[in-house]
Design an enzyme around this catalytic site. Structure first.
Site, PDB file in Angstrom:
ATOM      1  N   HIS A 251      26.095  13.457   0.015  1.00  0.00           N
ATOM      2  CA  HIS A 251      27.294  12.800   0.499  1.00  0.00           C
ATOM      3  C   HIS A 251      28.122  11.805  -0.133  1.00  0.00           C
ATOM      4  O   HIS A 251      27.092  10.760  -0.481  1.00  0.00           O
ATOM      5  CB  HIS A 251      27.612  12.846   2.069  1.00  0.00           C
ATOM      6  CG  HIS A 251      28.695  13.075   2.652  1.00  0.00           C
ATOM      7  ND1 HIS A 251      29.684  11.981   2.631  1.00  0.00           N
ATOM      8  CD2 HIS A 251      29.521  14.088   3.162  1.00  0.00           C
ATOM      9  CE1 HIS A 251      30.772  12.369   3.372  1.00  0.00           C
ATOM     10  NE2 HIS A 251      30.962  13.724   3.674  1.00  0.00           N
TER      11      HIS A 251
ATOM     12  N   ASP B 146      20.270   9.416   5.774  1.00  0.00           N
ATOM     13  CA  ASP B 146      21.464   9.864   6.405  1.00  0.00           C
ATOM     14  C   ASP B 146      21.204  11.034   7.183  1.00  0.00           C
ATOM     15  O   ASP B 146      20.829  11.979   6.782  1.00  0.00           O
ATOM     16  CB  ASP B 146      22.201   9.985   5.360  1.00  0.00           C
ATOM     17  CG  ASP B 146      23.511  10.778   5.508  1.00  0.00           C
ATOM     18  OD1 ASP B 146      24.018  11.048   6.652  1.00  0.00           O
ATOM     19  OD2 ASP B 146      24.380  11.103   4.662  1.00  0.00           O
TER      20      ASP B 146
ATOM     21  N   GLN C 106      23.673  15.463   9.216  1.00  0.00           N
ATOM     22  CA  GLN C 106      23.560  16.829   9.537  1.00  0.00           C
ATOM     23  C   GLN C 106      22.283  16.831  10.086  1.00  0.00           C
ATOM     24  O   GLN C 106      21.852  18.293  10.637  1.00  0.00           O
ATOM     25  CB  GLN C 106      23.540  17.478   8.186  1.00  0.00           C
ATOM     26  CG  GLN C 106      25.081  17.298   7.465  1.00  0.00           C
ATOM     27  CD  GLN C 106      25.916  18.168   8.106  1.00  0.00           C
ATOM     28  OE1 GLN C 106      25.920  19.048   8.961  1.00  0.00           O
ATOM     29  NE2 GLN C 106      27.228  17.671   7.839  1.00  0.00           N
TER      30      GLN C 106
ATOM     31  N   LYS D 224      29.411  14.883  14.969  1.00  0.00           N
ATOM     32  CA  LYS D 224      28.787  16.131  14.317  1.00  0.00           C
ATOM     33  C   LYS D 224      27.781  16.579  15.434  1.00  0.00           C
ATOM     34  O   LYS D 224      26.875  17.537  15.435  1.00  0.00           O
ATOM     35  CB  LYS D 224      28.222  15.795  13.100  1.00  0.00           C
ATOM     36  CG  LYS D 224      29.061  15.725  12.025  1.00  0.00           C
ATOM     37  CD  LYS D 224      28.613  15.516  10.703  1.00  0.00           C
ATOM     38  CE  LYS D 224      29.577  14.809   9.469  1.00  0.00           C
ATOM     39  NZ  LYS D 224      30.411  15.727   9.005  1.00  0.00           N
TER      40      LYS D 224
ATOM     41  N   CYS E  61      32.775  16.869  -0.252  1.00  0.00           N
ATOM     42  CA  CYS E  61      32.349  15.273  -0.412  1.00  0.00           C
ATOM     43  C   CYS E  61      30.861  15.363  -1.153  1.00  0.00           C
ATOM     44  O   CYS E  61      30.224  14.252  -0.939  1.00  0.00           O
ATOM     45  CB  CYS E  61      32.142  14.478   0.782  1.00  0.00           C
ATOM     46  SG  CYS E  61      33.874  14.318   1.434  1.00  0.00           S
TER      47      CYS E  61
HETATM   48  N1  PLP Z   1      26.721  12.298   5.393  1.00  0.00           N
HETATM   49  C1  PLP Z   1      26.548  13.697   5.442  1.00  0.00           C
HETATM   50  C2  PLP Z   1      25.402  14.300   4.935  1.00  0.00           C
HETATM   51  C3  PLP Z   1      27.707  14.376   5.942  1.00  0.00           C
HETATM   52  O1  PLP Z   1      27.540  15.536   6.084  1.00  0.00           O
HETATM   53  C4  PLP Z   1      28.956  13.565   6.380  1.00  0.00           C
HETATM   54  C5  PLP Z   1      30.061  14.182   6.714  1.00  0.00           C
HETATM   55  O2  PLP Z   1      30.305  15.340   6.483  1.00  0.00           O
HETATM   56  C6  PLP Z   1      28.807  12.214   6.129  1.00  0.00           C
HETATM   57  C7  PLP Z   1      27.717  11.548   5.568  1.00  0.00           C
HETATM   58  C8  PLP Z   1      30.140  11.165   6.427  1.00  0.00           C
HETATM   59  O3  PLP Z   1      30.135  11.328   7.878  1.00  0.00           O
HETATM   60  P1  PLP Z   1      31.429  10.613   8.513  1.00  0.00           P
HETATM   61  O4  PLP Z   1      32.612  11.033   7.804  1.00  0.00           O
HETATM   62  O5  PLP Z   1      31.216  11.106   9.956  1.00  0.00           O
HETATM   63  O6  PLP Z   1      31.217   9.225   8.549  1.00  0.00           O
END
Ligand code: PLP
Length: 401
Positions: free
Chosen positions: A117, A194, A197, A220, A358
């Site tokens: 992301h 990270d 998900q 999430k 993203c």
């Molecule tokens: N990393 C992953 C794999 C994600 O799916 C997301 C959000 O879609 C993020 C990071 C960023 O999360 P946040 O916008 O809640 O900070």
């Protein structure tokens, strides 16, 4: 299950029951989480960690109970290893700015993957620019799996940190993060996983994965927006400089100099999102009470149903066919912009996400600029997926006509 989510009772577009399949973007909130927020503001609202009165003590106890809950949910050794942030994005920025500033030098390499992301790419680019380090990306194979062999080859002596997603938000791929972290550790490479998900689809133990940092967002995981988590090994966190300065994170302040508390307070300057932490506590408590064996079985069945059904629709191609996937399915429709598919599904009451999610480098690797993505949560059932497939069939027949 569905009765516990008030929003799932609503209709859209003139009475069409809502089918919510945009869970990778954010999940809906069960009544227990809504109640916890209401109860906090109705009965306990106060600032934390300062103040002698009853409400201050209650708010502090609730906030710290949330930290304890997260620590046990992630299998951390101690609650001191849990820092509350605004979300995954802020957690990664914190590590990049604080650990990165202290540890990176010209010539060093930060290893990410092509499936990250943007929030696990851009913060590293920012700190790389400041420190003279470079960002390199491990390639992704055609089926959406990480090229683990290349990853091992790329872990050279110049690599200081590996930042890798546990589960891809676009492909659904589950990465072998335990194996990658073990290999990184052998080479003295610090690891950040990270988990944005992953926490909602897989059991997670940071001690089993043996990573240095693990991050996720509450929203999430059935919790409110604006609250997230940074897990960090205690010795690493306590060796890192503060990210933000302010109240609640200092031992002592004079005009010329300040000294700082240990983690987690060192990284929680100012008044935190107390209600968010209370909501996260309620969400994890609720989520942990579910039958996870049954949930995994249900998610697998929905993934199969969606995959088989989509492949039966002419003109559709699925992006991401890894052997180990969670309930996230990205697809493209020949010659059609994903946004048009999303709008036509919405008109039929079906909420999915369209766009680059993203993950622009990943989509570039698959020679596309956007996909349509459906993603399931604990409250989705076979009827939801059936309605999604019927709506997609109708949308493609309109778009192809
Ligand atoms: N990393 C992953 C794999 C994600 O799916 C997301 C959000 O879609 C993020 C990071 C960023 O999360 P946040 O916008 O809640 O900070």
């Amino acid at each position: 299950m569905r009765d516990q989510f008030p929003i799932l009772q609503r209709t859209v577009h003139g009475g069409k029951p809502l089918v919510y399949l945009d869970n990778a973007a954010t999940t809906q909130k069960p009544q227990v989480v809504l109640d916890a927020l209401m109860d906090y503001y109705t009965n306990h609202n106060s600032n934390v960690h300062r103040g002698a009165h009853t409400l201050a003590a209650e708010a502090t106890a609730l906030y710290e109970e949330a930290r304890d809950r997260v620590a046990s949910f992630l299998g951390a050794r101690s609650s001191d290893e849990i820092v509350f942030t605004r979300g995954t994005t802020e957690s990664i920025n914190l590590v990049a700015a604080s650990w990165g500033q202290q540890n990176l030098q010209p010539g060093d390499v930060i290893l990410v993957t092509e499936m990250e992301h943007h929030s696990n790419i851009v913060p590293w680019q920012l700190i790389a620019k400041q420190t003279g380090a470079a960002v390199r990306a491990v390639p992704v194979l055609d089926n959406g799996e990480l090229d683990v062999e290349s990853c091992l080859e790329m872990m050279s002596t110049r690599v200081r940190l590996l930042a890798v997603t546990h589960v891809s938000n676009t492909l659904g791929t589950v990465n072998p993060v335990g194996q990658l972290c073990a290999e990184a550790r052998k080479r003295g490479i610090v690891t950040l996983v990270d988990g944005a998900q992953a926490v909602v689809h897989l059991p997670v133990s940071v001690q089993d994965i043996d990573c240095d940092f693990y991050v996720f967002s509450g929203h999430k995981l059935y919790a409110p927006t604006g609250i997230g988590v940074l897990y960090g090994r205690r010795e690493l966190l306590n060796a890192m400089p503060p990210y933000h300065g302010g109240g609640s994170m200092i031992k002592d302040v004079s005009i010329s100099h300040s000294t700082f508390l240990d983690a987690p307070q060192r990284f929680e300057a100012g008044t935190p999102n107390i209600a968010g932490a209370v909501g996260l506590n309620a969400a994890i408590k609720w989520f942990s009470s579910l039958d996870h064996e049954q949930l995994a079985h249900q998610e697998h069945a929905l993934l199969q149903q969606a995959t088989t059904g989509l492949l039966a629709i002419p003109g559709i191609q699925i992006i991401g066919t890894a052997a180990n996937k969670v309930g996230i399915v990205s697809f493209i429709v020949d010659g059609v912009h994903a946004h048009d598919v999303g709008v036509l599904l919405d008109e039929q009451g079906v909420a999915i996400r369209t766009g680059h999610h993203c993950t622009m480098p990943l989509l570039e690797r698959f020679n596309c600029t956007s996909t349509a993505r459906m993603s399931v949560a604990a409250y989705n059932n076979a009827a939801d997926v059936e309605r999604f497939l019927t709506a997609t069939t109708k949308a493609t027949s309109i778009l192809f006509s």
